[in-house]
Design an enzyme around this catalytic site. Structure first.
Site, PDB file in Angstrom:
ATOM      1  N   HIS A  50      -3.358  -5.135  -0.980  1.00 49.09           N
ATOM      2  CA  HIS A  50      -2.902  -4.773   0.356  1.00 49.09           C
ATOM      3  C   HIS A  50      -2.865  -6.032   1.229  1.00 49.09           C
ATOM      4  CE1 HIS A  50      -4.643  -0.465  -0.287  1.00 49.09           C
ATOM      5  NE2 HIS A  50      -3.439  -0.596  -0.814  1.00 49.09           N
ATOM      6  N   MET A  92     -11.260  -0.839   1.321  1.00 49.74           N
ATOM      7  CA  MET A  92     -11.622   0.376   2.041  1.00 49.74           C
ATOM      8  C   MET A  92     -10.539   1.434   1.850  1.00 49.74           C
ATOM      9  SD  MET A  92     -11.177  -0.176   6.151  1.00 49.74           S
ATOM     10  CE  MET A  92      -9.573  -0.080   6.940  1.00 49.74           C
ATOM     11  N   ASP A 129      -6.807   4.495  -1.571  1.00 51.17           N
ATOM     12  CA  ASP A 129      -5.588   4.194  -2.310  1.00 51.17           C
ATOM     13  C   ASP A 129      -5.943   3.729  -3.721  1.00 51.17           C
ATOM     14  OD1 ASP A 129      -2.838   3.882  -2.726  1.00 51.17           O
ATOM     15  OD2 ASP A 129      -2.892   1.771  -2.137  1.00 51.17           O
TER      16      ASP A 129
END
Length: 356
Positions: free
Chosen positions: A206, A299, A302
């Site tokens: 991410h 965190m 996903d």
């Protein structure tokens, strides 16, 4: 629980005003100070030390990187970098991540006040995650990512689930890695430990647009394997790691006897694009028993559903253990959903990749 104490360091008065206002209005967050440069911040730190620092990297008198290194040497503290979405900003931000920052929050050059107001939930979530970070893992290496705020779609919006045992076993293996907060540090450790000849690797980290290309280039210079930002129809071959571009989904597909990747637009999934769930589902469908899935520090949740799909398709599945994670959220969720065969420490993941 006591409030998360935050210091904002940014030379823009508008950024200081808006960020301090957004954070101060969030339950459980207290803004200790909002100052214009690191020298003023150092004075305030003598009075009270925050739990999280939100830091610009391009400032007068003392730049953010120098200040960050000073903080990490004196008293390691979770730092969220506020960076512009430019190539120069990406390079500077990667320096900050290498110096021990936890996460990136991006800001545009124009429309700043409106953007920050609209991205308030993201900023608050990122600060909360930073406050929970395992500071012992914040060695001066690298780190990552942000949590975009958007509808929580599932991977169904990109591709249908895999059928049972989607692929027969072959000799060619694929490794799928998914990570978020703390992930750039973790990926550097894993990929730099791999020999030149290893299974082909596909990765979702991410990270915002423009940052993934600079990140891949940096890793390529540190590793024996080839590391690059994925392009549509790139082959997945031994000795190569492909990183999903920021703002795009990455999918694995089978093309004859070869594995290739699709780089596609589409809705955000689990509030992310790229999404780990999308990658893992595609690996379950296209590689199945020939794959290894690894979910790492980050965190949120996903990748938890996608890893369970990979395991159901016959793939081996691992999670990074809590002790070595900066944030244990994603591995913890994957374990709860039954997608994880076992947990391993960060330093053991490269060896697992090389197992036949």
């Amino acid at each position: 629980m006591s409030a998360i104490k935050v210091m904002v360091v940014d030379d823009s008065a508008v950024v200081r005003q808006v960020v301090a206002g957004l954070l101060g209005a969030a339950p459980g967050i207290e803004v200790l100070a909002a100052v214009a440069d690191p020298l003023l911040a150092i004075e305030r730190l003598r009075q009270a030390w925050p739990d999280v620092i939100v830091l610009d990297v391009e400032m007068p008198r003392m730049d953010g990187i120098t200040f960050l290194r000073k903080i990490m040497a004196e008293r390691p503290t979770p730092v969220v970098i506020c960076s512009t979405l430019t190539e120069k900003g990406a390079r500077t931000t990667l320096e900050a991540l290498a110096a021990g920052a936890v996460a990136i929050v991006t800001k545009p050059r124009l429309g700043l006040k409106q953007f920050l107001a609209e991205a308030g939930d993201e900023l608050v979530a990122t600060v909360r995650a930073a406050a929970r970070a395992n500071v012992r893992r914040l060695a001066p290496r690298a780190d990552a990512a942000v949590q975009p705020v958007a509808p929580k779609n599932t991977a169904d919006v990109i591709l249908a689930p895999a059928g049972p045992r989607a692929m027969t076993q072959t000799t060619e293996r694929v490794i799928a890695l998914g990570t978020s907060t703390g992930g750039t540090q973790a990926l550097e450790e894993v990929l730099s430990a791999l020999p030149r000849v290893c299974p082909g690797i596909v990765i979702v980290q991410h990270m915002p647009e423009k940052f993934t290309a600079a990140f891949a280039t940096r890793l390529d210079g540190l590793c024996r394997i080839e590391v690059r930002e994925a392009r549509h129809n790139d082959r997945v071959v031994p000795g190569r790691a492909l990183i999903a571009p920021g703002g795009k989904h990455l999918l694995l597909k089978r093309s004859g006897a070869q594995y290739v990747v699709d780089v596609v637009d589409g809705p955000v999934v689990n509030r992310h694009r790229p999404s780990v769930d999308v990658l893992f589902r595609s690996v379950a469908k296209s590689a199945g028993v020939n794959a290894l899935g690894v979910i790492m520090t980050g965190m949120g949740d996903d990748g938890a559903a996608g890893l369970a799909e990979m395991r159901a398709a016959g793939a081996r599945t691992l999670a990074q253990d809590e002790e070595s994670c900066v944030v244990f959220g994603m591995p913890k969720e994957a374990i709860k959903r039954g997608g994880v065969e076992r947990t391993v420490p960060l330093q053991g993941i490269a060896a697992e990749i090389m197992k036949q």
